[in-house]
Scaffold this active site. Structure first.
Site, PDB file in Angstrom:
ATOM      1  N   SER A  84       0.667  -1.270  -0.040  1.00  0.00           N
ATOM      2  CA  SER A  84       0.055  -0.102   0.082  1.00  0.00           C
ATOM      3  C   SER A  84       0.829   1.179  -0.097  1.00  0.00           C
ATOM      4  O   SER A  84       0.416   2.033  -0.722  1.00  0.00           O
ATOM      5  CB  SER A  84      -1.187  -0.228   1.175  1.00  0.00           C
ATOM      6  OG  SER A  84      -0.212  -0.128   2.469  1.00  0.00           O
ATOM      7  N   ARG A 111       0.618   3.395  -3.663  1.00  0.00           N
ATOM      8  CA  ARG A 111      -0.083   4.726  -3.180  1.00  0.00           C
ATOM      9  C   ARG A 111       0.878   5.681  -3.790  1.00  0.00           C
ATOM     10  O   ARG A 111       0.263   6.585  -4.428  1.00  0.00           O
ATOM     11  CB  ARG A 111      -0.581   4.900  -1.920  1.00  0.00           C
ATOM     12  CG  ARG A 111      -1.218   6.133  -1.626  1.00  0.00           C
ATOM     13  CD  ARG A 111      -1.557   6.513  -0.168  1.00  0.00           C
ATOM     14  NE  ARG A 111      -2.646   5.357   0.226  1.00  0.00           N
ATOM     15  CZ  ARG A 111      -2.165   4.571   1.092  1.00  0.00           C
ATOM     16  NH1 ARG A 111      -1.117   4.281   1.651  1.00  0.00           N
ATOM     17  NH2 ARG A 111      -3.344   3.658   1.470  1.00  0.00           N
ATOM     18  N   ASN A 142      -0.128   7.780  -7.650  1.00  0.00           N
ATOM     19  CA  ASN A 142      -0.389   9.249  -7.514  1.00  0.00           C
ATOM     20  C   ASN A 142       0.579  10.020  -8.397  1.00  0.00           C
ATOM     21  O   ASN A 142       0.493  11.208  -9.120  1.00  0.00           O
ATOM     22  CB  ASN A 142      -0.529   9.930  -6.010  1.00  0.00           C
ATOM     23  CG  ASN A 142      -1.891   9.444  -5.557  1.00  0.00           C
ATOM     24  OD1 ASN A 142      -2.787  10.075  -5.702  1.00  0.00           O
ATOM     25  ND2 ASN A 142      -1.658   8.332  -4.562  1.00  0.00           N
TER      26      ASN A 142
END
Length: 273
Positions: free
Chosen positions: A209, A213, A217
């Site tokens: 994660s 993440r 992004n």
């Protein structure tokens, strides 16, 4: 680029390709000429541009903070000291509010993560053609300047956090206590294999994660900048400035989230369940 007839897809592909060095099965050691050749080099190939910019920005961070630390004064502080102190206080407040144990490593680690990730993200605000153009003039075919758009970089940082989680879990609880947490919770001991499976999945999900993440992004942000660069010149100015202003929030938020989640995961590693 030399022919002057670059299609949109070629332009996008070029800007999303790393400068990769490795051992090609047919051509031997050298730099890859495109993404396909880089993939053929296998796992041990290295993205040179990612390593260069990440290390350079890390050195810049250490040099600047060290320079300010040597010039600290109790009288009227300068702008640089105020700036550095505000960052340190911000990070320290977050560590104190999340981490309720005694560990001298956590606050410096959190500071390093926040500033380093922020600086790597900040490179996304450099116009997409500037540094690649200079690199091309020097004979360097590919140059990605945002390390956090490379999943190898974000994955490497996340794996380092995983090692710290396991290390402190064993240090605080012992190997037996760590394995006991994995095997005997949350269901009764008779379900130990099922518990172990669930807890291992949860443990591995933490670095995944963290890595995905940040990578997702920043990669999306870079892609939008590249697409804006394909527009007419007048449209670039209309769209790039608002997106850059909004992206300042994104790059700061992603550095903050990576730092906070690291603190949370390490706090959980110190807790006894």
């Amino acid at each position: 680029m030399a022919s002057g007839t670059v299609t949109s897809s070629e332009y996008i592909s070029h800007h999303l390709t790393n400068l990769t060095f490795g051992n090609h099965p047919e051509n031997g050691w050298g730099f890859a000429h495109g993404a396909a050749e880089a993939a053929e080099m296998g796992f041990w190939a290295i993205n040179v541009d990612t390593m260069f910019w990440s290390v350079a920005l890390g050195v810049l961070f250490v040099w600047f903070f060290n320079k300010v630390a040597k010039q600290v004064t109790s009288d009227v502080p300068g702008g640089a000291q105020n700036f550095v102190e505000s960052i340190i206080e911000f990070v320290d407040d977050n560590v104190k509010s999340i981490f309720n144990h005694k560990n001298a490593v956590i606050a410096p680690l959190a500071l390093t993560i926040f500033v380093w990730v922020f600086l790597m993200n900040l490179m996304d605000l450099v116009p997409v053609d500037w540094i690649p153009f200079v690199a091309a003039e020097m004979g360097i075919s590919y140059m990605k300047v945002v390390p956090t758009t490379d999943v190898n970089a974000t994955g490497g940082m996340a794996i380092s956090v995983l090692f710290l989680i396991v290390y402190y879990s064993i240090k605080m609880k012992g190997i037996g206590g760590f394995i006991g947490e994995l095997a005997f919770q949350p269901l009764p001991k008779i379900f130990a294999p099922f518990n172990l499976f669930l807890e291992l999945v949860g443990l591995l999900a933490k670095p995944v994660s963290l890595a995905l993440r940040l990578f997702g992004n920043m990669y999306a942000g870079e892609m939008i900048f590249i697409l804006i660069a394909l527009l007419p010149f007048w449209a670039q100015w209309i769209l790039s400035v608002p997106w850059a202003i909004f992206h300042i929030l994104v790059i700061t938020l992603q550095a903050f989230i990576f730092m906070v989640l690291t603190i949370v995961y390490l706090a959980m590693a110190h807790d006894h369940h």
